[in-house]
Enzyme design. Structure first.
Site, PDB file in Angstrom:
ATOM      1  N   TYR A  58       0.882  -1.308  -0.043  1.00  0.00           N
ATOM      2  CA  TYR A  58       0.065  -0.079  -0.008  1.00  0.00           C
ATOM      3  C   TYR A  58       0.760   1.271   0.073  1.00  0.00           C
ATOM      4  CZ  TYR A  58      -5.005  -1.250   0.404  1.00  0.00           C
ATOM      5  OH  TYR A  58      -6.044  -1.587   0.128  1.00  0.00           O
ATOM      6  N   GLU A 102      -0.714   4.827  -0.357  1.00  0.00           N
ATOM      7  CA  GLU A 102      -1.368   6.124  -0.667  1.00  0.00           C
ATOM      8  C   GLU A 102      -0.648   7.294  -0.525  1.00  0.00           C
ATOM      9  OE1 GLU A 102      -3.122   3.361   0.857  1.00  0.00           O
ATOM     10  OE2 GLU A 102      -5.281   3.722   0.677  1.00  0.00           O
ATOM     11  N   ASP A 153      -6.939  13.510 -25.026  1.00  0.00           N
ATOM     12  CA  ASP A 153      -6.977  12.021 -24.768  1.00  0.00           C
ATOM     13  C   ASP A 153      -6.243  11.767 -25.969  1.00  0.00           C
ATOM     14  OD1 ASP A 153      -7.658   9.410 -24.554  1.00  0.00           O
ATOM     15  OD2 ASP A 153      -9.558   9.761 -23.942  1.00  0.00           O
ATOM     16  N   THR A 203      -3.998   5.962 -21.711  1.00  0.00           N
ATOM     17  CA  THR A 203      -3.885   4.793 -21.442  1.00  0.00           C
ATOM     18  C   THR A 203      -2.334   4.372 -21.614  1.00  0.00           C
ATOM     19  OG1 THR A 203      -4.602   3.855 -23.290  1.00  0.00           O
ATOM     20  CG2 THR A 203      -5.824   3.707 -21.541  1.00  0.00           C
ATOM     21  N   LYS A 254      -1.856   0.636 -25.070  1.00  0.00           N
ATOM     22  CA  LYS A 254      -2.102   0.764 -26.418  1.00  0.00           C
ATOM     23  C   LYS A 254      -0.835   0.677 -27.226  1.00  0.00           C
ATOM     24  CE  LYS A 254      -6.857   2.267 -25.838  1.00  0.00           C
ATOM     25  NZ  LYS A 254      -7.220   2.823 -24.716  1.00  0.00           N
ATOM     26  N   ARG A 274      -1.559  -2.530 -18.505  1.00  0.00           N
ATOM     27  CA  ARG A 274      -3.209  -2.143 -18.688  1.00  0.00           C
ATOM     28  C   ARG A 274      -3.108  -0.897 -17.649  1.00  0.00           C
ATOM     29  NH1 ARG A 274      -7.059  -3.303 -21.615  1.00  0.00           N
ATOM     30  NH2 ARG A 274      -5.850  -4.779 -22.665  1.00  0.00           N
TER      31      ARG A 274
HETATM   32  N1  DSN Z   1     -11.681   0.321 -24.970  1.00  0.00           N
HETATM   33  C1  DSN Z   1     -10.694   1.428 -25.725  1.00  0.00           C
HETATM   34  C2  DSN Z   1     -10.660   1.082 -27.027  1.00  0.00           C
HETATM   35  O1  DSN Z   1     -10.744   0.060 -27.595  1.00  0.00           O
HETATM   36  O2  DSN Z   1     -10.440   2.240 -27.819  1.00  0.00           O
HETATM   37  C3  DSN Z   1     -11.060   2.696 -25.288  1.00  0.00           C
HETATM   38  O3  DSN Z   1     -11.545   2.640 -23.977  1.00  0.00           O
END
Ligand code: DSN
Length: 427
Positions: free
Chosen positions: A46, A48, A195, A222, A225, A231
């Site tokens: 933990y 925080e 984003d 994120t 990707k 993730r």
């Molecule tokens: N689920 C993601 C995507 O596939 O683009 C976006 O959150």
């Protein structure tokens, strides 16, 4: 592993990933080092708070891990500040809204069916119930150009506190300078947020434009990707970082501090330090010269795949792609919806997802389109010459979708081909 049920499923999933071609544009394969960090003992801890300011003892290692992740993220994207604790992209977006907006404030964001994300104002989401989202759209889905005149009119009419540029299903680059000029007209306290979840790896590698170069204040992403990390999520910002005891005033200068307070304690408790360790590993990988080569290859593969699909009768939204992602209107191309195509291709080991097209006449569960892309297959080592093979399999499977024996032959061809390309976690 003692748990044979789960062990078998892990093995089955690895086989599925190895024996197929991954075309979902938001997926990727991580390295062995990223997997190792994710599976490390940091999951036991933990922590925080933030490095040097925690609410639990025993932080001598977590503080260093998180600091390394922060510094690498700042270096990759030219940010003044990085919050690496966001659990994923949706909470990263929500944290920025929470940091900057009051309930009822207005946000301009891309319409979902024109490529925006659910968290950009879809009525089903929590943020859409709290804030007033006004959607903007493409001028012409044939070319993909955003309707910047409409965007400007909406901005001057609604005086948004936040203008959001970014997408989940849009195959072209945005004109960040136009967004910045419009925000300036709204006023000097209009937050510009990008984003970049889908294109973070392309930006990190310098093969896509960086919104910070055009005056954006915040970038959310994120990390799993095109960036090819675990993730998770992250929020990058420009501005001054401070650690006041009281909530700072909501000014653009204070954005980094407002974001940190919004993530913790505003929205999350203990950060996932094992994931943060894996983010740090992925950021180091993305800082290497090979990552630029990888990102360039994603673009080359996507461009050739788009051409090869068009040659085979697929009508592509915006006429092609400038990034890693392709949208095809299979309903107008072949008279079948995206669900049928997704399920048919699943049968032969090509994985992609059904997707709405702009102002889709069909419902979201049976939309007109499919969405595919090249980040994952490029990680496996596929090159331009392989794209015609994939496009041909897609067309053949659609044509023979009622013929189980023909699909089985295609399935074997895909598997034999895919097995030639190792997973990065093999080495
Ligand atoms: N689920 C993601 C995507 O596939 O683009 C976006 O959150």
């Amino acid at each position: 592993m003692d748990d044979t049920a789960i062990a078998q499923l892990i093995a089955a999933e690895e086989k599925r990933q190895r024996d197929g071609i991954e075309l979902i544009p938001s997926e990727n394969y991580v390295s062995r080092d990223v997997l190792t960090a994710m599976g490390s003992v940091f999951t036991n801890k933990y922590s925080e708070g933030y490095p040097g300011r925690r609410y639990y003892g025993g932080q001598e290692n977590t503080d260093q891990v998180e600091t390394i992740a922060i510094e690498r993220a700042k270096q990759l994207f030219g940010a003044d500040h990085a919050n690496v604790q966001s659990h994923s992209g949706a909470p990263a977006n929500e944290a920025v809204y929470f940091a900057w907006l009051e309930p009822g404030d207005t946000v301009l964001a891309m319409d979902l069916s024109h490529g925006g994300h659910l968290t950009h104002g879809n009525p089903m989401t929590r943020s859409a119930k709290l804030y007033n989202f006004v959607p903007y759209k493409m001028k012409n889905p044939e070319t993909g150009e955003i309707d910047y005149d409409e965007l400007r009119e909406l901005a001057l009419k609604h005086k948004p506190k936040l203008i959001l540029a970014g997408f989940s299903a849009y195959p072209r680059e945005l004109d960040y300078a136009k967004f910045a000029a419009i925000a300036q007209e709204v006023g000097d306290q209009c937050l510009l947020m990008a984003d970049m979840a889908h294109i973070a790896g392309l930006i990190a590698a310098g093969v896509a434009k960086n919104p910070f170069d055009y005056g954006f204040h915040v970038i959310t992403t994120t990390t799993h990707k095109t960036l090819r990390g675990p993730r998770g999520g992250m929020i990058l910002s420009k501005g001054t970082v401070s650690t006041p005891l009281k909530a700072p005033e909501k000014t653009l200068e204070n954005i980094p501090t407002l974001i940190d307070r919004a993530v913790f304690p505003g929205m999350q408790g203990g950060p996932h330090e094992h994931i943060i360790a894996a983010k740090a590993v992925a950021f180091r990988e993305a800082l290497q010269p090979e990552f630029k080569t990888y990102a360039q290859q994603i673009l080359k593969n996507a461009s050739v795949l788009a051409d090869e699909l068009q040659k085979r009768g697929f009508k592509l939204l915006t006429g092609g792609t400038s990034n890693h992602l392709i949208l095809a209107d299979v309903y107008s191309s072949f008279g079948i919806d995206g669900k049928v195509v997704e399920e048919t291709l699943d049968k032969i080991g090509l994985t992609l997802n059904k997707n709405t097209v702009a102002d889709d006449p069909l419902p979201p569960f049976r939309p007109s389109g499919i969405r595919l892309g090249t980040p994952a297959l490029t990680t496996r080592g596929l090159k331009e010459d392989d794209m015609a093979t994939i496009a041909e399999w897609m067309r053949q499977a659609i044509d023979k979708r009622e013929d189980a024996a023909a699909l089985e032959i295609l399935r074997r061809e895909v598997r034999d081909f895919a097995r030639k390309f190792p997973l990065p976690s093999d080495s």
